[in-house]
Design a protein around this motif. Structure first.
Motif, PDB file in Angstrom:
ATOM      1  N   HIS A 186       8.638   0.763  21.952  1.00 46.38           N
ATOM      2  CA  HIS A 186       7.617   0.527  22.977  1.00 46.38           C
ATOM      3  C   HIS A 186       6.760  -0.661  22.559  1.00 46.38           C
ATOM      4  N   MET A 187       6.409  -1.500  23.536  1.00 51.79           N
ATOM      5  CA  MET A 187       5.608  -2.688  23.218  1.00 51.79           C
ATOM      6  C   MET A 187       4.115  -2.390  23.189  1.00 51.79           C
ATOM      7  N   ASP A 188       3.709  -1.284  23.790  1.00 49.15           N
ATOM      8  CA  ASP A 188       2.291  -0.918  23.761  1.00 49.15           C
ATOM      9  C   ASP A 188       2.048  -0.059  22.507  1.00 49.15           C
ATOM     10  N   SER A 189       1.170  -0.529  21.645  1.00 52.27           N
ATOM     11  CA  SER A 189       1.017   0.131  20.352  1.00 52.27           C
ATOM     12  C   SER A 189       0.504   1.564  20.469  1.00 52.27           C
ATOM     13  N   GLU A 232       7.669  -1.672  33.333  1.00 49.57           N
ATOM     14  CA  GLU A 232       6.656  -2.474  32.646  1.00 49.57           C
ATOM     15  C   GLU A 232       7.008  -2.646  31.166  1.00 49.57           C
ATOM     16  N   ASN A 233       7.429  -1.561  30.536  1.00 48.54           N
ATOM     17  CA  ASN A 233       7.800  -1.652  29.116  1.00 48.54           C
ATOM     18  C   ASN A 233       9.070  -2.472  28.930  1.00 48.54           C
ATOM     19  N   ILE A 234      10.033  -2.299  29.822  1.00 45.48           N
ATOM     20  CA  ILE A 234      11.295  -3.048  29.673  1.00 45.48           C
ATOM     21  C   ILE A 234      11.033  -4.551  29.860  1.00 45.48           C
ATOM     22  N   HIS A 235      10.172  -4.892  30.806  1.00 41.64           N
ATOM     23  CA  HIS A 235       9.804  -6.308  30.972  1.00 41.64           C
ATOM     24  C   HIS A 235       9.106  -6.821  29.706  1.00 41.64           C
ATOM     25  N   ALA A 236       8.205  -6.001  29.159  1.00 41.14           N
ATOM     26  CA  ALA A 236       7.474  -6.428  27.952  1.00 41.14           C
ATOM     27  C   ALA A 236       8.439  -6.615  26.785  1.00 41.14           C
ATOM     28  N   LEU A 241      11.383 -10.227  23.228  1.00 46.22           N
ATOM     29  CA  LEU A 241      12.655 -10.593  22.591  1.00 46.22           C
ATOM     30  C   LEU A 241      13.067 -12.023  22.919  1.00 46.22           C
ATOM     31  N   SER A 242      12.613 -12.520  24.072  1.00 47.38           N
ATOM     32  CA  SER A 242      12.975 -13.897  24.437  1.00 47.38           C
ATOM     33  C   SER A 242      12.309 -14.906  23.496  1.00 47.38           C
ATOM     34  N   THR A 243      11.300 -14.455  22.753  1.00 49.73           N
ATOM     35  CA  THR A 243      10.617 -15.368  21.826  1.00 49.73           C
ATOM     36  C   THR A 243      11.150 -15.245  20.403  1.00 49.73           C
ATOM     37  N   ARG A 288      19.644  -5.175  33.455  1.00 49.97           N
ATOM     38  CA  ARG A 288      19.477  -6.366  34.305  1.00 49.97           C
ATOM     39  C   ARG A 288      18.086  -6.974  34.123  1.00 49.97           C
ATOM     40  N   ILE A 289      17.102  -6.114  33.876  1.00 51.80           N
ATOM     41  CA  ILE A 289      15.750  -6.649  33.624  1.00 51.80           C
ATOM     42  C   ILE A 289      15.768  -7.493  32.346  1.00 51.80           C
ATOM     43  N   LEU A 290      16.391  -6.980  31.310  1.00 50.34           N
ATOM     44  CA  LEU A 290      16.421  -7.724  30.039  1.00 50.34           C
ATOM     45  C   LEU A 290      17.165  -9.050  30.191  1.00 50.34           C
TER      46      LEU A 290
END
Ligand code: SF4
Ligand code: SF4
Length: 301
Positions: A186-189, A232-236, A241-243, A288-290
């Motif tokens: 999860h991207m939200d801590s 929202e989490n999958i987009h985050a 990961l794109s960075t 597909r979102i990723l």
């Protein structure tokens, strides 16, 4: 001679990295993921697993246990785990196989002897040895020596990690690790802490540092309904990961219920009981979102 605590060695593993592999499961983990599929891996200590349906009520364990940890209460076989010292006396005499011990101390040499039996399969499939768990980095010396020994034998090595460990320990194993399987949940801590027991800052920081070394990484995202599968989490995750450089592949691991019965064996409560796994279509939608974030090699497992 370096030794450590393992709870299993799995031969012919095909989901723990490329090729046919031997996976060594180390005991002990600093996380408490709600969906953990190896609940017997959490504790760093040996523990008994009890399978009531196998019990033939022979009574041996009641007699054998010096701590009186086995008790019959209203015809129900109760185990007072807080009394258990993991002496193994009840396990030895349980011919029905209702009681097993999870966790044993082994030396690096003993593990390698087992691992090297599969050498021919590694060579034909480009496989090797994978350290998993539990969290291998929770036993840093043991993991380091296992990886070092495997490399000395010319084997391909992988560590499957949550990334929740001091950077110094990760840095030490890198020269002996060919590929890292790295979990992201999860991207939200705050949410990460609610789901796993720990925040995610250390995990993200370690991931960035690993990628800066150029080490190949496969990211693994467990997809858990209503826990971390919101768009929202999958987009985050995709955005993050794109960075990141050197991510060779991203695996979406669909939640499954195979571990439910193991919680009963360990005496732990399974808090996701009854939850349905995501369908293949639902997982594909997350994939597909990723892909929108330029991640080219994203698979659904
Ligand atoms: S020794 Fe095994 S089979 Fe016998 S009562 Fe205990 S758990 Fe059941
Ligand atoms: S492992 Fe030893 S202490 Fe634990 S329940 Fe069995 S006999 Fe008792």
């Amino acid at each position: 001679m370096v030794s450590g605590m393992i709870f299993d060695i799995k031969h012919f593993a095909v989901h723990d990295g490329p090729g046919i592999r031997t996976t060594v499961f180390l005991k002990g983990c600093p996380l408490r993921c709600l969906w953990c599929h190896n609940p017997e891996s959490m504790s760093p200590h040996p523990q008994i697993l009890f399978t009531p349906r196998r019990c033939i009520a022979c009574g041996h364990c009641f007699e054998a246990c010096p701590e009186k940890a086995h008790e019959l209460v209203n015809d129900v076989h109760v185990i007072h785990r807080e009394r258990c010292t993991a002496c193994g006396a009840c396990v030895e005499g349980c011919y029905a196989g209702a009681i097993e011990m999870a966790g044993r101390v082994v030396t690096v040499e003993e593990v390698m002897e087992e691992v090297l039996k599969d050498r021919a399969f590694y060579e034909n499939s480009r496989g090797g040895v994978t350290l998993s768990g539990g969290e291998p980095l929770a036993q840093p010396e043991f993991s380091l020596e296992l990886l070092r020994s495997a490399k000395n034998h010319g084997l391909h090595t992988i560590i499957d990690t949550s990334g929740h460990a001091p950077w110094e320990q990760i840095e030490r194993i890198l020269p002996y690790t060919d590929l890292i399987l790295y979990d992201l949940k999860h991207m939200d801590s705050k949410r990460h802490k609610a789901l796993t027991g720990v925040p995610n800052e250390l995990i993200l920081d370690n991931l960035r540092r690993i990628t800066e070394t150029g080490h190949p990484i496969w990211i693994r995202i467990p997809l858990i309904p209503d826990q971390n599968d919101d768009d929202e989490n999958i987009h985050a995750l995709g955005n993050y990961l794109s960075t990141i450089k050197n991510v060779e592949r991203v695996d979406i691991l669909r939640y499954h219920r195979l571990a439910e019965s193991k919680y009963g064996q360990t005496g732990l409560e399974y808090r996701l009981r009854g939850m349905e796994p995501p369908t293949k279509e639902e997982a594909e939608a997350k994939r597909r979102i990723l892909l929108k974030y330029g991640l080219s090699n994203v698979t659904v497992k």
